[in-house]
Design a protein around this motif. Structure first.
Motif, PDB file in Angstrom:
ATOM      1  N   TYR A  36      41.349  42.918  43.750  1.00 20.47           N
ATOM      2  CA  TYR A  36      41.505  41.598  43.139  1.00 20.47           C
ATOM      3  C   TYR A  36      41.977  41.739  41.688  1.00 20.47           C
ATOM      4  O   TYR A  36      42.893  41.035  41.245  1.00 20.47           O
ATOM      5  N   ASP A  39      45.626  42.709  41.487  1.00 18.20           N
ATOM      6  CA  ASP A  39      46.472  41.564  41.822  1.00 18.20           C
ATOM      7  C   ASP A  39      46.482  40.555  40.671  1.00 18.20           C
ATOM      8  O   ASP A  39      47.535  40.038  40.295  1.00 18.20           O
ATOM      9  N   ARG A  43      49.825  39.359  38.629  1.00 16.53           N
ATOM     10  CA  ARG A  43      50.272  37.956  38.635  1.00 16.53           C
ATOM     11  C   ARG A  43      50.169  37.328  37.246  1.00 16.53           C
ATOM     12  O   ARG A  43      51.035  36.544  36.849  1.00 16.53           O
ATOM     13  N   GLN A  76      53.841  31.074  50.567  1.00 19.82           N
ATOM     14  CA  GLN A  76      52.494  31.607  50.361  1.00 19.82           C
ATOM     15  C   GLN A  76      52.400  32.383  49.052  1.00 19.82           C
ATOM     16  O   GLN A  76      51.384  32.322  48.358  1.00 19.82           O
ATOM     17  N   THR A  77      53.460  33.081  48.692  1.00 18.66           N
ATOM     18  CA  THR A  77      53.478  33.808  47.423  1.00 18.66           C
ATOM     19  C   THR A  77      53.391  32.831  46.257  1.00 18.66           C
ATOM     20  O   THR A  77      52.629  33.042  45.307  1.00 18.66           O
ATOM     21  N   LYS A  79      52.095  29.857  46.355  1.00 17.02           N
ATOM     22  CA  LYS A  79      50.727  29.329  46.366  1.00 17.02           C
ATOM     23  C   LYS A  79      49.755  30.307  45.715  1.00 17.02           C
ATOM     24  O   LYS A  79      48.835  29.902  45.004  1.00 17.02           O
ATOM     25  N   ASN A  80      49.948  31.598  45.951  1.00 18.19           N
ATOM     26  CA  ASN A  80      49.078  32.601  45.346  1.00 18.19           C
ATOM     27  C   ASN A  80      49.201  32.589  43.821  1.00 18.19           C
ATOM     28  O   ASN A  80      48.203  32.671  43.112  1.00 18.19           O
ATOM     29  N   TYR A  81      50.426  32.465  43.318  1.00 20.09           N
ATOM     30  CA  TYR A  81      50.625  32.364  41.863  1.00 20.09           C
ATOM     31  C   TYR A  81      49.998  31.072  41.333  1.00 20.09           C
ATOM     32  O   TYR A  81      49.387  31.057  40.263  1.00 20.09           O
ATOM     33  N   THR A  83      47.450  29.471  42.533  1.00 22.17           N
ATOM     34  CA  THR A  83      45.987  29.632  42.534  1.00 22.17           C
ATOM     35  C   THR A  83      45.519  30.391  41.296  1.00 22.17           C
ATOM     36  O   THR A  83      44.548  29.988  40.642  1.00 22.17           O
ATOM     37  N   ILE A  84      46.207  31.469  40.961  1.00 17.56           N
ATOM     38  CA  ILE A  84      45.849  32.254  39.777  1.00 17.56           C
ATOM     39  C   ILE A  84      46.053  31.419  38.511  1.00 17.56           C
ATOM     40  O   ILE A  84      45.190  31.407  37.620  1.00 17.56           O
ATOM     41  N   LYS A 111      53.848  24.630  53.410  1.00 13.97           N
ATOM     42  CA  LYS A 111      53.621  25.865  54.161  1.00 13.97           C
ATOM     43  C   LYS A 111      54.745  26.038  55.177  1.00 13.97           C
ATOM     44  O   LYS A 111      55.044  25.145  55.952  1.00 13.97           O
ATOM     45  N   LYS A 179      35.239  36.210  49.191  1.00 18.29           N
ATOM     46  CA  LYS A 179      35.957  35.628  48.072  1.00 18.29           C
ATOM     47  C   LYS A 179      36.012  36.634  46.941  1.00 18.29           C
ATOM     48  O   LYS A 179      35.042  37.324  46.671  1.00 18.29           O
TER      49      LYS A 179
END
Length: 180
Positions: A36, A39, A43, A76-77, A79-81, A83-84, A111, A179
């Protein structure tokens, strides 16, 4: 958008780069997993490359939306950015560096409908053959192909959890999906 709070006594001025550093330090102190943290570091480095020199309170929802929408990446990538970035600016709100989180109403990619990829027997055999010369990754690939164990769980496995005699792999609760 994210603004400085109006009361001077409640105001903290911090750049996005400094906020990223403080956030990473917090997550390290919270003893988050190495995966985590790596990552997060990667990011946040990308995010800081875009906004790092700016005051966190001056980053708007439009700024974040333009950045996310302009990424040349899978939904999805993105979305991951997102989220961060949302976690980072929530932390900024906690520090009173932002009145509100600019990511809350920012661009959210739809999506993409994709099917789960399944390797053919020939593809699986070719993958194993290619990994044969890399003994440090071969067991992970074999477990991923045939045991249905998630990638993150494979990274946390210990040889003692692989029962060669019983034919079972034990995924302890501390190593299962959790999580970050």
């Amino acid at each position: 958008f994210c603004q400085l709070l109006s009361s001077p006594s409640n105001r903290t001025s911090i750049t996005v780069a400094a906020l990223c550093d403080k956030f990473q330090a917090l997550k390290t102190k919270e003893n988050k997993s190495r995966r985590y943290l790596d990552d997060l570091h990667y990011r946040l480095g990308i995010l800081a490359g875009e906004f790092g020199g700016r005051i966190a309170a001056d980053v708007s929802t439009d700024d974040v939306s333009a950045w996310l929408a302009g990424m040349n990446a899978a939904p999805q990538t993105v979305k991951n950015y997102r989220t961060i970035a949302r976690s980072l600016f929530s932390y900024g709100v906690t520090l009173k560096a932002c009145a509100e989180n600019p990511v809350d109403r920012a661009f959210m990619p739809s999506k993409a409908e994709t099917e789960v990829g399944i390797l053919t027997m020939a593809q699986a055999a070719a993958l194993l053959k290619a990994a044969h010369d890399r003994p440090e990754i071969l067991p992970a690939i074999a477990i991923g192909l045939f045991a249905g164990v998630r990638d993150a769980e494979i990274h946390r496995l210990d040889w003692s959890e692989i029962g060669f005699e019983s034919g079972f792999i034990t995924i302890k609760p501390t190593k299962g999906k959790k999580k970050a």
